[in-house]
Design a protein around this motif. Structure first.
Motif, PDB file in Angstrom:
ATOM      1  N   ASN A  91       0.853  -1.190   0.000  1.00 59.88           N
ATOM      2  CA  ASN A  91       0.000   0.000   0.000  1.00 59.88           C
ATOM      3  C   ASN A  91       0.887   1.238   0.000  1.00 59.88           C
ATOM      4  O   ASN A  91       1.148   1.837   1.041  1.00 59.88           O
ATOM      5  N   GLU A  92       1.361   1.599  -1.184  1.00 60.83           N
ATOM      6  CA  GLU A  92       2.296   2.715  -1.310  1.00 60.83           C
ATOM      7  C   GLU A  92       1.580   4.046  -1.094  1.00 60.83           C
ATOM      8  O   GLU A  92       0.508   4.292  -1.653  1.00 60.83           O
ATOM      9  N   ASP A  93       2.191   4.888  -0.289  1.00 62.33           N
ATOM     10  CA  ASP A  93       1.684   6.241  -0.040  1.00 62.33           C
ATOM     11  C   ASP A  93       0.208   6.251   0.353  1.00 62.33           C
ATOM     12  O   ASP A  93      -0.547   7.146  -0.047  1.00 62.33           O
ATOM     13  N   GLY A  94      -0.180   5.252   1.091  1.00 56.22           N
ATOM     14  CA  GLY A  94      -1.571   5.218   1.563  1.00 56.22           C
ATOM     15  C   GLY A  94      -2.581   5.257   0.431  1.00 56.22           C
ATOM     16  O   GLY A  94      -3.640   5.891   0.546  1.00 56.22           O
ATOM     17  N   CYS A  95      -2.263   4.566  -0.660  1.00 50.68           N
ATOM     18  CA  CYS A  95      -3.181   4.547  -1.811  1.00 50.68           C
ATOM     19  C   CYS A  95      -4.572   4.062  -1.404  1.00 50.68           C
ATOM     20  O   CYS A  95      -5.593   4.586  -1.838  1.00 50.68           O
ATOM     21  N   LEU A  96      -4.583   3.028  -0.567  1.00 47.71           N
ATOM     22  CA  LEU A  96      -5.854   2.528  -0.031  1.00 47.71           C
ATOM     23  C   LEU A  96      -5.964   2.968   1.422  1.00 47.71           C
ATOM     24  O   LEU A  96      -4.958   3.111   2.093  1.00 47.71           O
ATOM     25  N   GLY A 133       1.005  -8.826   6.357  1.00 49.61           N
ATOM     26  CA  GLY A 133      -0.241  -8.181   5.954  1.00 49.61           C
ATOM     27  C   GLY A 133      -0.269  -6.796   6.583  1.00 49.61           C
ATOM     28  O   GLY A 133       0.127  -6.621   7.743  1.00 49.61           O
ATOM     29  N   LEU A 134      -0.687  -5.812   5.803  1.00 55.16           N
ATOM     30  CA  LEU A 134      -0.722  -4.437   6.300  1.00 55.16           C
ATOM     31  C   LEU A 134      -2.132  -4.111   6.794  1.00 55.16           C
ATOM     32  O   LEU A 134      -3.107  -4.713   6.362  1.00 55.16           O
ATOM     33  N   ALA A 135      -2.201  -3.127   7.671  1.00 52.34           N
ATOM     34  CA  ALA A 135      -3.499  -2.612   8.100  1.00 52.34           C
ATOM     35  C   ALA A 135      -3.604  -1.177   7.588  1.00 52.34           C
ATOM     36  O   ALA A 135      -2.644  -0.642   7.013  1.00 52.34           O
ATOM     37  N   TYR A 136      -4.738  -0.561   7.778  1.00 56.43           N
ATOM     38  CA  TYR A 136      -4.850   0.865   7.459  1.00 56.43           C
ATOM     39  C   TYR A 136      -4.400   1.716   8.639  1.00 56.43           C
ATOM     40  O   TYR A 136      -4.616   2.920   8.664  1.00 56.43           O
ATOM     41  N   THR A 137      -3.826   1.068   9.626  1.00 61.31           N
ATOM     42  CA  THR A 137      -3.276   1.790  10.764  1.00 61.31           C
ATOM     43  C   THR A 137      -1.931   1.162  11.113  1.00 61.31           C
ATOM     44  O   THR A 137      -1.450   0.286  10.397  1.00 61.31           O
ATOM     45  N   ASP A 162       6.533  -3.635  -8.680  1.00 58.26           N
ATOM     46  CA  ASP A 162       7.179  -2.447  -8.105  1.00 58.26           C
ATOM     47  C   ASP A 162       6.518  -1.147  -8.543  1.00 58.26           C
ATOM     48  O   ASP A 162       6.745  -0.102  -7.955  1.00 58.26           O
ATOM     49  N   ARG A 163       5.744  -1.214  -9.622  1.00 61.65           N
ATOM     50  CA  ARG A 163       5.096   0.009 -10.090  1.00 61.65           C
ATOM     51  C   ARG A 163       3.625   0.066  -9.698  1.00 61.65           C
ATOM     52  O   ARG A 163       2.919   0.986 -10.081  1.00 61.65           O
ATOM     53  N   SER A 164       3.198  -0.930  -8.947  1.00 59.71           N
ATOM     54  CA  SER A 164       1.803  -0.896  -8.491  1.00 59.71           C
ATOM     55  C   SER A 164       1.727  -0.081  -7.210  1.00 59.71           C
ATOM     56  O   SER A 164       2.701   0.026  -6.460  1.00 59.71           O
ATOM     57  N   SER A 165       0.564   0.485  -6.984  1.00 58.45           N
ATOM     58  CA  SER A 165       0.390   1.260  -5.751  1.00 58.45           C
ATOM     59  C   SER A 165      -0.097   0.397  -4.606  1.00 58.45           C
ATOM     60  O   SER A 165       0.255   0.632  -3.450  1.00 58.45           O
ATOM     61  N   ALA A 166      -0.935  -0.581  -4.925  1.00 57.98           N
ATOM     62  CA  ALA A 166      -1.452  -1.432  -3.843  1.00 57.98           C
ATOM     63  C   ALA A 166      -1.765  -2.820  -4.377  1.00 57.98           C
ATOM     64  O   ALA A 166      -2.133  -2.979  -5.544  1.00 57.98           O
ATOM     65  N   ILE A 167      -1.612  -3.814  -3.502  1.00 58.61           N
ATOM     66  CA  ILE A 167      -1.989  -5.193  -3.844  1.00 58.61           C
ATOM     67  C   ILE A 167      -2.804  -5.750  -2.681  1.00 58.61           C
ATOM     68  O   ILE A 167      -2.339  -5.775  -1.528  1.00 58.61           O
TER      69      ILE A 167
END
Ligand code: BGC
Length: 699
Positions: free
Chosen positions: A315-320, A571-575, A487-492
Motif C-alpha cells: 500500500n504505497e503512499d496510503g493509496c488505499l 499483511g498491512l493494516a490501514y493503521t 514495483d510500479r503498483s500502488s497497492a496489492i
C-alpha cells in the motif's frame, strides 16, 4: 462420560457378514444400514468450505453457502471467525440430513504447485492446527461430525493414488503430523480420512504405524478412520492397520474379508473394534433438522468471513483506502470482476446460494460521486457466467460464457486506454479454475500470460503523467509470483478464493468500510526456484523425497537467507501498531512452561486488527533446527490510541524437537530465543529464557 469409542455397543448381536458390510460404505455417500441392531445409514458429504450434497442426480449439487476456502480462512488467523463459519457449515449439514462433513483439509503447503493448496490452511502446523480446531469445534457443536483430512503427507496431486512420500520421522512428527495431532488432541474430530498416497512405501490406508500406533495409541483418537475415496488397495491389510470404514463401498460383504476372519488371519476382535467405532459415529449424529438455515444470514457471514481473510500486501503512499474525495473515476479491469473466482475445483467445488458480483459491489461502494468503468482486459477460458438469475453462479465446470471476439492484444490496449483516462485502476487478477483443482498440480507459479502482459502494460502508465494508480486484487488459492509490474503498483490486495461474499468484501476493504485484517499463511516467493521443495517436487519414479526436511515455508527462507516476496504472517493494516518489550516468565522450568506477554498499541488514526505472532528458536542444538517456529498467535482489534496486553502460555513441547532415536520429544538445556512479531521477518520484540533439559513421550 459419553462413549464415542463405541465400547457400549455390542457387535456380538451382529453376524460376521453384517460387520464386514458395515465396514465398507453402501454407496458413494452412505454407510450400510444394519436392521438387526437398528443401525441406520448415515450420509457424508464434501466439504470443506460449503456443503456439497448431491441432489439425487449424479454430480448435481444442492445450493449451499460457499464460504471462503480454507486457504483464504487461513489468512484470517481468526479462531472465532473460523468457529462461526464452522457453526454455519454444521447447521447447513444438519439441516440437509447429512451426518458428516468431509473436512477440514489440513495438509501442509509444501510446494506452491500443489493443486489442492486452496483446500489447505497453511504452511505451518501450529497455525493450521489452531484454526482447524476452531473449525471442527464449530461444525461439531451443531450435532454433526467432521472428517479431518488427508492423513497424512498428501502434499501433491501428481500420482496421488500411488506416490510414496519419503519422509524422515522427525519431519513427519514436527511438520506433517503435527497439525493433525493438535486437532485430534484438542477437538476429537468424529472422523479422520486417510490419504491416498504411500508414506515411506506403505499406503496410508494400510499403515498401522500411522493409523493405530500414532493416531490412536499415542494421540488417544477415539473416532472413525475413513478411507479417502478408493484409497483402499488391500481390505484386509487396511482393517488390520486400523482403517474402520472403506469409502465408497461396494454393497454386501466381500468374501475375502469373511474368509480372512474365518481363517483367523484377521482377528474378529479387530473387526469388532471398527464396528463399535462406526456404530458410535452413527448414533452420535443428530437427526436431520430441515428448515433451520437462514440463507441470508449465512450469506452475510460469508461476506464477513471474506472480509476477515483479505490481506493487504502492499500500500504505497496510503493509496488505499480509496479516497472518494480525490478519486473521480475508477477503471475496473479483469474478467474476475464480473465472473469471480470464488473457490477451487474438484470435490471441494460448492454450488453457491448466491454470488456477489465484484463490479456491482464496487460500483455501489463507490457511490454517486465516483464514476466506475469496466474493461475485460483478459479472458479466462474456464470462467463461468454469473447466471443473471438472483445472482446465482453455476457450479464449477458448468457451461461457460461466450468469448469476447477481441484478441488478447486488443483487450489489453482497450484496458490501457481506459486506465489512462481514470484516476485509479483496479485489476482483478488470479489463477484460472483449471490450475487450482484436485487431481492436478500446477506447472508454474506465474499468473496466466495474458494477465501478466496486461499488468505490465498497465504498470507502464506513468502516474506522474496520467495520475492513475494501479491497484491489483489477487484471486488465487496458492502462492503466485508477481512480475516486474509489482514495483510500479500502488497497492496489492490478496483476496484469495474468498467465497460467495468476496465481491462485497473486496469493495468494502478498498473503500475502507472494512479493514484489511488478513495475514499470509503461506510465503510468497520471488521465483519457483526459491521454494523449499523445488528440487524434490513432485518426485520421480513413484517417489517424492522430502529432502528439505523440516524446512518448509518460512523455516526454509529463514535458514537459507533467501528473501521471499512476501513472508509468512505478512499483511498491512490501514493503521499502525507498536509493540512493548516482550516479557517472558518461566513458570515451571522442569515442565518448560513459560508465560509471554506484550502490549500492542494502535498508533494510527483508524481502528484495525493486528495478528501478534510468537516464535521460538533454539540457536544451539544437537540437531539442525529452524531459526524460528510459530508457537502461538492472537488476533486483536484496537481503536486508535488503544492498547492491549496479549498473553500466551508456552508448554515444554513448544521448545522440543522430535528425537527419533529415543522416540520422544526432547528439550535441550539452554537458552531459547522468543520473539513477538508482525510476520516471520518483522520481529518487534525479543526475549530469551533459559530452560533445563526435559522430555515428553509422544503419548
Ligand atoms: C478427495 C476427498 C473427498 C472425497 C469425496 C476424494 O477424491 O480426495 O477430499 O472428500 O474424494 O469426494
Amino acid at each position: 462420560m459419553t462413549d464415542h469409542s463405541g465400547q457400549s455397543f455390542d457387535p456380538g448381536a451382529m453376524t460376521l457378514a453384517e460387520k464386514v458390510a458395515l465396514c465398507s460404505g453402501y454407496d458413494d455417500w452412505h454407510t450400510e444400514t444394519v436392521e438387526s441392531v437398528k443401525l441406520p445409514a448415515i450420509e457424508v458429504a464434501d466439504g470443506p468450505h460449503g456443503l456439497r450434497k448431491e441432489t439425487g442426480v449424479d454430480m448435481v449439487w444442492e445450493p449451499a453457502t460457499c464460504f471462503p476456502t480454507l486457504s483464504a480462512l487461513g489468512s484470517s488467523w481468526d479462531r472465532d471467525l473460523v468457529r462461526r463459519v464452522g457453526e454455519a457449515l454444521g447447521t447447513e449439514t444438519r439441516a440437509a440430513g447429512v451426518q458428516v462433513l468431509l473436512g477440514p483439509g489440513i495438509n501442509m503447503k509444501r510446494s506452491p504447485l500443489c493443486g489442492r493448496n486452496f483446500e489447505y490452511l497453511s504452511e505451518d502446523p501450529v497455525h493450521a492446527g489452531e484454526l482447524a480446531t476452531a473449525y471442527v469445534r464449530g461444525v461439531q457443536s451443531r450435532g454433526v461430525g467432521t472428517c479431518l483430512k488427508h492423513f497424512a503427507a498428501n502434499n501433491q496431486e501428481t500420482l496421488r493414488f500411488w506416490v510414496s512420500a519419503q519422509v524422515d520421522e522427525r519431519t513427519l512428527r514436527e511438520i506433517y503430523l503435527a497439525a493433525f495431532e493438535r486437532v485430534v488432541r484438542q477437538a476429537q474430530p468424529w472422523s479422520v480420512m486417510c490419504s491416498y498416497n504411500r508414506i515411506n512405501g506403505v499406503h496410508a490406508s494400510q499403515n498401522r504405524w500411522l493409523l493405530t500406533q500414532v493416531l490412536r495409541d499415542e494421540w488417544g483418537y477415539q473416532g472413525v478412520v475413513i478411507s479417502d475415496w478408493g484409497a483402499v488397495h488391500d481390505r484386509i491389510a487396511a482393517l488390520a492397520a486400523g482403517l474402520d470404514l472403506e469409502m465408497p463401498g461396494t454393497p454386501g460383504a466381500p468374501g475375502e474379508v469373511l474368509d480372512a476372519v474365518s481363517s483367523g488371519m484377521l482377528p474378529e476382535s479387530t473387526m469388532d473394534e471398527s464396528v463399535r467405532r462406526i456404530a458410535a459415529l452413527v448414533r452420535r449424529a443428530g437427526p436431520a433438522d430441515p428448515g433451520r438455515v437462514d440463507t441470508q444470514a449465512h450469506h452475510r457471514l460469508a461476506r464477513e468471513a471474506a472480509a476477515g481473510c483479505l490481506t493487504l500486501l502492499r500500500n504505497e503512499d496510503g493509496c488505499l483506502p480509496i479516497d472518494r474525495a480525490t478519486t473521480g473515476s475508477i477503471a475496473v479491469i479483469g474478467e474476475y470482476a464480473i465472473r469471480p473466482r470464488l473457490q477451487g475445483g474438484g470435490s471441494a467445488g460448492v454450488r453457491p446460494t448466491g454470488v456477489d458480483n465484484p463490479l456491482a459491489e464496487l460500483t455501489a461502494a463507490a457511490g454517486d460521486g465516483v464514476c466506475v468503468h469496466f474493461e475485460l482486459g483478459y479472458q479466462d477460458p474456464d470462467a463461468v457466467d454469473l447466471a443473471g438469475v438472483d445472482g446465482e453462479v453455476r457450479a464449477p465446470g458448468a457451461a461457460q460464457r461466450d468469448r469476447d471476439p477481441r484478441t488478447d492484444a486488443e483487450l489489453i490496449a482497450d484496458a490501457v486506454r481506459l486506465a489512462a483516462s481514470c484516476d485509479l485502476t483496479v485489476v482483478y487478477a488470479g489463477l484460472p479454475l483449471a490450475s487450482e483443482t484436485e487431481g492436478h498440480d500446477r506447472d508454474g507459479v506465474e499468473l496466466p500470460a495474458g494477465q501478466q502482459a496486461l499488468l505490465e502494460a498497465l504498470a507502464e502508465l506513468d502516474p506522474s503523467a496520467t495520475g492513475t494508480r494501479l491497484v491489483v486484487v489477487l484471486c488465487n488459492g496458492s502462492a503466485v509470483t508477481l512480475g516486474a509490474w509489482h514495483d510500479r503498483s500502488s497497492a496489492i490486495l490478496h483476496a484469495g478464493l474468498a467465497g460467495q461474499g468476496a465481491g462485497w468484501a473486496v469493495a468494502q476493504v478498498l473503500f475502507g468500510e472494512a479493514d484489511p485484517s488478513g495475514r499470509l499463511a503461506e510465503t510468497y516467493p520471488h521465483r519457483l526456484a526459491d521454494t523449499p521443495a523445488y528440487l524434490n517436487f513432485p518426485g520421480e519414479r513413484g517417489q517424492v523425497r522430502y529432502g528439505e526436511g523440516v524446512f518448509i515455508g518460512y523455516r526454509w527462507y529463514d535458514a537459507t537467507g533467501i528473501v521471499p516476496r512476501y513472508p509468512f504472517g505478512h499483511g498491512l493494516a490501514y493503521t499502525t501498531f507498536e509493540y512493548s518489550p516482550l516479557s517472558a516468565t518461566v513458570v515451571d522450568a522442569e515442565a518448560g512452561t513459560v508465560d509471554l506477554a506484550v502490549t500492542v498499541t494502535n498508533t494510527g488514526s483508524r481502528a484495525g486488527c493486528e495478528v501478534v505472532q510468537f516464535y521460538v528458536g533454539d540457536p544451539v542444538a544437537t540437531v539442525r533446527r529452524p531459526v524460528r517456529e510459530l508457537k502461538a498467535f492472537e488476533k486483536i482489534r484496537l481503536d486508535p490510541g488503544a492498547a492491549c496486553r496479549v498473553s500466551v502460555r508456552l508448554t515444554g513441547r513448544d521448545f522440543a524437537f522430535f528425537d527419533v532415536g529415543a522416540g520422544t520429544w526432547r528439550r535441550e538445556a539452554g537458552e531459547y530465543a522468543i520473539e513477538a512479531a508482525a510476520s516471520s521477518v518483522d520481529i518487534r520484540a525479543r526475549a530469551t529464557v533459559r530452560l533445563p533439559a526435559g522430555t515428553a513421550s509422544p503419548a
